[in-house]
Design a protein around this motif. Structure first.
Motif, PDB file in Angstrom:
ATOM      1  N   GLU A 303      31.394  -5.785  28.971  1.00 19.65           N
ATOM      2  CA  GLU A 303      31.039  -6.457  30.219  1.00 19.65           C
ATOM      3  C   GLU A 303      31.389  -7.939  30.094  1.00 19.65           C
ATOM      4  O   GLU A 303      30.692  -8.716  29.464  1.00 19.65           O
ATOM      5  CB  GLU A 303      29.551  -6.278  30.503  1.00 19.65           C
ATOM      6  N   GLY A 306      29.375 -11.612  32.172  1.00 18.84           N
ATOM      7  CA  GLY A 306      28.292 -12.433  31.652  1.00 18.84           C
ATOM      8  C   GLY A 306      28.652 -13.191  30.393  1.00 18.84           C
ATOM      9  O   GLY A 306      27.919 -14.084  29.970  1.00 18.84           O
ATOM     10  N   PHE A 310      25.395 -13.020  27.963  1.00 23.49           N
ATOM     11  CA  PHE A 310      24.896 -11.754  28.487  1.00 23.49           C
ATOM     12  C   PHE A 310      24.693 -10.747  27.364  1.00 23.49           C
ATOM     13  O   PHE A 310      23.676 -10.060  27.299  1.00 23.49           O
ATOM     14  CB  PHE A 310      25.872 -11.186  29.523  1.00 23.49           C
ATOM     15  N   ALA A 314      21.174  -9.205  26.364  1.00 22.99           N
ATOM     16  CA  ALA A 314      20.995  -7.762  26.472  1.00 22.99           C
ATOM     17  C   ALA A 314      20.549  -7.164  25.135  1.00 22.99           C
ATOM     18  O   ALA A 314      19.742  -6.231  25.097  1.00 22.99           O
ATOM     19  CB  ALA A 314      22.292  -7.109  26.932  1.00 22.99           C
TER      20      ALA A 314
END
Length: 371
Positions: A303, A306, A310, A314
């Motif tokens: 991903e 982000g 991120f 996470a």
């Protein structure tokens, strides 16, 4: 293992090793500060501190390895995604799901290592650390008796000495209240405390003195002179309160836990059976979460929107979620709603299923998953 696999493995193992080192140092520092009153006592050497920390390493690694591994996968795959190397692999005809193979293989190896540490190494290392801390506490007690002050940290005893040097006392007064019905008062020229064995006992040695004893509620009174007297003194809570490992369930081996569960089952103590089975299956569950983290780490690392922030965020959210699920599994075990073997593996099953779903979604999206 092909070139791409070796390349991805290197990208994962480097941040994994860095996170392992960093997080272990933090936990070691926390342990040192938490036991500062013991480890920085008057009877402690740097060797003692080093041996205690070394003995605690397998225990700390049980907490650190899953977090560090997830962080390694997220940052390793994230680095490839940020540099669009995953897109290049997709252009070459390789699905992003191809990235799952290496983390999953590494996860199985790391999970096996974690299980070995948890089941075989940790109990022995915790026992070694507890015994070392017991010895340190005893030496601290010996050196904590100061001249001209009353020392009452040993349950049932009050010690006063005119002078104390190197753990040896001169002109000693000791009040013994361990038997409330027959308190004693001892006076001696010299005295000292000596550690005895690995338990909570210490030997009180007095030389050239006399002892006075009175039976409460009666007129009986006795006194006697002695050249040398020795008495075993139990530190009791003075030891257990200072040694945080004194009541640790981590010291129990698999055979110990099974034996305790069997003994409790024979007595009909259902709650104790559930408790011991919970301890056992938690030892198995904690390291196996690495496999679920291997599945979750790839789609989270891929991903790109982000960035690394991120991925790191996470990672720690997943760690907190795993802890909450694990505690929930323990509660379900204690309440008898689920057997321990299932309840304690529930976090791994939930997180593993979530990771599998994310991997399948990534496969469905193809190279677009990392654009």
């Amino acid at each position: 293992m092909g070139l791409i696999d070796r390349y991805l493995a290197r990208e994962i193992l480097l941040p994994f090793a860095a996170a392992l080192l960093f997080l272990t140092q933090i936990l070691l520092a926390t342990q040192i500060l938490g036991q500062a009153d013991v480890l920085f006592g008057s009877g402690v050497s740097l060797v003692d501190v080093g041996l205690v920390m070394l003995s605690l390493m397998p225990h700390l690694l049980g907490y650190v390895i899953p977090v560090a591994f997830l962080l390694g996968v997220v940052l390793g795959v994230g680095r490839l995604a940020e540099d669009r190397e995953v897109v290049a692999l997709g252009a070459a005809g390789l699905s992003p799901v191809r990235l799952v193979r290496v983390p999953l293989l590494l996860g199985l190896v790391v999970a096996a290592l974690g299980a070995w540490l948890s089941l075989s190494v940790e109990p022995a290392s915790i026992r070694a650390a507890r015994l070392r801390l017991n010895d340190v506490v005893k030496r601290n007690v010996t050196n904590d008796v100061r001249g001209g002050t009353f020392y009452d940290q040993i349950p049932g005893y009050t010690i006063y000495t005119e002078r104390a040097r190197g753990g040896r006392w001169e002109n000693v007064l000791i009040q013994d209240r361990s038997n409330p019905d027959a308190p004693m008062l001892a006076l001696s020229r010299r005295g000292r405390l000596e550690p005895v064995g690995a338990g909570q006992d210490m030997r009180l040695v007095l030389e050239e003195g006399e002892v006075h004893r009175e039976e409460v509620g009666t007129a009986d009174y006795a006194s006697a002179a002695f050249g040398k007297a020795e008495l075993l003194v139990g530190l009791g809570t003075a030891l257990s309160d200072r040694n945080v490992l004194a009541k640790s369930s981590r010291e129990a081996t698999v055979s110990d836990l099974r034996a305790r569960a069997a003994a409790a089952r024979e007595k009909g103590d259902v709650m104790e059976v559930r408790r011991q089975e919970g301890y056992l299956h938690r030892k198995l569950s904690a390291p196996l979460v690495v496999v679920a983290f291997a599945l979750l780490g790839v789609p989270l690392g891929a991903e790109r929107r982000g960035g690394r922030a991120f991925g790191i965020g996470a990672t720690f959210l997943l760690v907190v979620l795993h802890y909450l699920l694990l505690r929930g599994g323990e509660v379900l075990t204690q309440l008898g709603h689920l057997p321990a073997a299932l309840a304690l593996q529930l976090p791994n099953l939930v997180l593993g299923a979530a990771g599998l779903v994310l991997v399948l979604l990534m496969a469905r999206r193809g190279p677009e998953a990392v654009r």
